[in-house]
Design a protein around this motif. Structure first.
Motif, short mmCIF file in Angstrom:
data_model
loop_
_atom_site.label_atom_id
_atom_site.label_comp_id
_atom_site.label_asym_id
_atom_site.label_seq_id
_atom_site.Cartn_x
_atom_site.Cartn_y
_atom_site.Cartn_z
N ASP A 11 0.87 -1.07 0.02
CA ASP A 11 -0.07 -0.07 -0.22
C ASP A 11 0.83 1.01 -0.09
OD1 ASP A 11 -1.69 1.81 0.40
OD2 ASP A 11 -2.82 1.11 1.90
N THR A 12 1.26 1.81 -1.22
CA THR A 12 2.13 2.87 -1.22
C THR A 12 1.33 4.19 -0.65
OG1 THR A 12 1.32 3.24 -3.57
CG2 THR A 12 3.24 2.00 -3.08
N GLU A 13 0.07 4.17 -0.79
CA GLU A 13 -0.53 5.58 -0.16
C GLU A 13 -0.35 5.64 1.23
OE1 GLU A 13 -4.61 5.59 -1.44
OE2 GLU A 13 -4.19 5.79 -3.67
N ALA A 14 -0.39 4.24 1.98
CA ALA A 14 -0.23 4.29 3.35
C ALA A 14 1.03 4.62 3.72
CB ALA A 14 -0.56 2.79 3.96
N GLY A 15 2.31 4.33 2.80
CA GLY A 15 3.35 4.72 3.01
C GLY A 15 3.72 6.38 3.04
N ASP A 16 2.84 6.89 2.09
CA ASP A 16 2.60 8.47 1.90
C ASP A 16 2.28 9.04 3.30
OD1 ASP A 16 4.07 8.34 -0.60
OD2 ASP A 16 1.98 8.30 -1.68
N ARG A 17 1.35 8.39 3.89
CA ARG A 17 0.52 8.96 4.86
C ARG A 17 1.30 8.93 6.04
NH1 ARG A 17 -3.83 5.97 3.15
NH2 ARG A 17 -3.61 4.26 4.41
N ALA A 18 2.22 7.77 6.24
CA ALA A 18 3.25 7.65 7.43
C ALA A 18 4.24 8.96 7.15
CB ALA A 18 3.93 6.37 7.30
N VAL A 19 4.71 9.00 5.94
CA VAL A 19 5.72 10.17 6.02
C VAL A 19 4.92 11.45 6.30
CG1 VAL A 19 6.72 11.58 4.07
CG2 VAL A 19 6.83 8.96 3.95
N GLU A 20 4.01 11.69 6.07
CA GLU A 20 3.39 13.15 6.40
C GLU A 20 3.11 12.97 7.88
OE1 GLU A 20 2.44 15.79 4.92
OE2 GLU A 20 3.35 14.78 3.17
N LEU A 21 3.01 11.99 8.45
CA LEU A 21 2.82 11.85 10.01
C LEU A 21 4.39 12.17 10.84
CD1 LEU A 21 0.32 8.94 10.51
CD2 LEU A 21 -0.18 11.26 10.82
N MET A 22 5.23 11.57 10.29
CA MET A 22 6.55 11.80 10.72
C MET A 22 7.43 13.12 10.37
SD MET A 22 8.87 9.14 8.43
CE MET A 22 7.78 7.55 8.68
N LYS A 23 6.90 13.95 9.38
CA LYS A 23 7.53 14.94 9.00
C LYS A 23 8.14 15.72 10.00
CE LYS A 23 6.96 17.00 5.02
NZ LYS A 23 6.30 17.47 3.80
N ALA A 24 7.26 16.36 10.73
CA ALA A 24 7.52 17.29 11.79
C ALA A 24 8.73 16.82 12.77
CB ALA A 24 6.22 17.71 12.58
N ALA A 25 8.47 15.53 13.20
CA ALA A 25 9.48 15.23 14.13
C ALA A 25 10.83 15.18 13.30
CB ALA A 25 9.28 13.86 14.72
N VAL A 26 10.83 14.49 12.14
CA VAL A 26 12.19 14.57 11.53
C VAL A 26 12.74 15.95 11.30
CG1 VAL A 26 13.58 13.64 9.34
CG2 VAL A 26 11.53 12.21 10.47
N ALA A 27 12.01 16.71 10.81
CA ALA A 27 12.50 18.31 10.67
C ALA A 27 13.26 18.75 11.87
CB ALA A 27 11.37 19.09 10.02
N ARG A 28 12.64 18.51 13.00
CA ARG A 28 13.43 18.90 14.32
C ARG A 28 14.62 18.44 14.49
NH1 ARG A 28 7.98 18.17 16.40
NH2 ARG A 28 8.39 16.20 17.46
N THR A 29 15.16 17.48 13.89
CA THR A 29 16.59 17.05 13.77
C THR A 29 17.64 17.73 13.18
OG1 THR A 29 16.47 15.27 12.27
CG2 THR A 29 15.46 14.79 14.56
N VAL A 113 1.33 0.22 8.73
CA VAL A 113 0.32 0.95 9.40
C VAL A 113 0.70 2.54 9.50
CG1 VAL A 113 -1.20 1.14 11.63
CG2 VAL A 113 -0.37 -1.18 10.34
N PRO A 114 0.15 3.62 8.99
CA PRO A 114 0.93 4.83 9.13
C PRO A 114 1.37 5.23 10.53
CG PRO A 114 -0.62 4.65 7.62
CD PRO A 114 -0.84 3.40 8.26
N GLU A 115 0.36 5.27 11.31
CA GLU A 115 0.46 5.60 12.90
C GLU A 115 1.54 4.91 13.34
OE1 GLU A 115 -3.33 6.62 11.06
OE2 GLU A 115 -2.41 4.60 11.53
#
Length: 361
Positions: A11-29, A113-115
């Motif tokens: 499910d590539t769409e689920a992968g894209d949703r996971a990326v959106e959920l993690m972006k802010a945490a990654v950006a802080r590093t 599972v995106p979350e």
């Protein structure tokens, strides 16, 4: 139109949703050295941001968290396993004296599972942020048919930088140096195959409450790995006389310390510190002694610092100021091993010799 890849279980769409959920945490590093931001095919880092070096050496390390993953999956709690990964990877970098620059991660799973993926990466990002390491990229791979839907594994790699003449290691260690022990937070991420065998043989499920452990087994044992990098970077930058560091991971206490001692030297470590209760409880459940696990578990020591004797008290004080209990555990001797109870070298390194003396109280 039917997506045949989705029909195959990816499910590539689920992968894209996971990326959106993690972006802010990654950006802080992201430090000033990160180039290109988030989402590229490769992470990039501007080495000039690391500072001016006469002869820079790059240090790299890669690792996973072993079968501790089983505890996170049993509890459906995935926000701490990332800190374990950072500890296993980045705290190997600091052993060389290198300051970590950046890290990448890899997550293989049966189903995205995106979350869940976001929780794992959030934990990695928080560990990176705590150690001053930029998380510059990663990969999540869906492996339907090879892994169960709720199964996953994580791995990571990091790169650090050190001036050649500041490289730590056996060559800097001298007779009379003090060996400072820095306390572990628990089992960290090693020896969980033995832990799971002990519980299994006693018929204990990971979700069972175990009086001997003081709570639900998986909750107690999931305690995240302590991170040593930032306090040690500060000690090195402050000019404390640290000559070598040893990250106590697989192989236990003596073998890991022996790896960073010069051949022909030795250290005796007295069994005098208070071993955290979790180790004694597991040993009792398994029907063996704490001494039987000295080559498997850290028994409460997560890092050793071999330091100039005059700086030992300052290193202990700096560690404790950072919230990490520490103590002088031994002194380096120029005398080599004089008995078969010494552990000499490990992991292909023909180093010094270490033995534990006395008896556990």
């Amino acid at each position: 139109m039917t997506n045949p890849y989705a029909a195959a279980g990816v499910d590539t769409e689920a992968g894209d949703r996971a990326v959106e959920l993690m972006k802010a945490a990654v950006a802080r590093t992201h430090t000033s050295g990160v180039v290109g931001g988030f989402g590229g095919f490769a992470g990039m880092f501007d080495l000039s941001a690391a500072g001016s070096f006469r002869k820079p050496l790059l240090a790299t390390s890669t690792d996973g968290v072993g079968t501790k993953i089983a505890l996170a999956m049993a509890l459906d709690k995935h926000d701490t396993i990332g800190q374990d990964l950072v500890g296993m990877v980045v705290d190997d970098i600091i052993v060389t004296g290198a300051k970590p620059l950046f890290m990448t991660d890899y997550i293989a799973c049966g189903k995205v599972v995106p979350e869940r993926i976001a929780d794992i990466v959030r934990g990695i990002a928080e560990g990176c942020e705590a150690t001053g390491t930029a998380l510059v990229g990663g990969e999540t791979a869906e492996h339907p048919g090879l892994m169960g839907e709720d199964e996953y594994d994580v791995a990571g790699a990091a790169v650090g930088i050190v001036e050649a003449d500041a490289l730590l290691g056996p060559e800097r260690v001298e007779a009379g140096d003090a060996v400072v022990a820095m306390a572990a937070s628990g089992l960290h991420s090693n020896g969980f195959s033995l832990v799971r065998r002990v519980l299994s043989e006693r018929g204990i499920d990971l979700l069972d409450r175990v009086d001997e452990l003081g709570g639900v087994a998986a909750e107690v044992l999931l305690e995240p790995t302590r991170l040593y990098t930032s306090p040690l970077v500060a000690m090195l930058e402050n000019g404390l006389g640290i000559h070598a560091l040893s990250h106590v991971t697989g192989g236990g206490i003596a073998a890991n310390l022996a790896r960073v001692l010069p051949k022909g030297s030795s250290v005796e470590i007295e069994r005098s510190w208070a071993v955290p209760e979790v180790f004694g409880s597991l040993a009792d459940l398994g029907g063996f002694s704490i001494a039987d696990t000295e080559g498997t578990w850290n028994l409460g020591i997560g890092m050793f610092a071999v330091v100039a004797a005059d700086d030992a008290d300052a290193v202990v004080a700096a560690s404790e100021a950072a919230g990490i209990p520490a103590w002088v555990a031994g002194i380096v001797s120029s005398a080599g091993a004089t008995g078969d109870d010494f552990v000499q070298g490990a992991k292909g390194v023909d180093g010094g010799a270490v033995r534990l003396t006395g008896s556990w109280s």
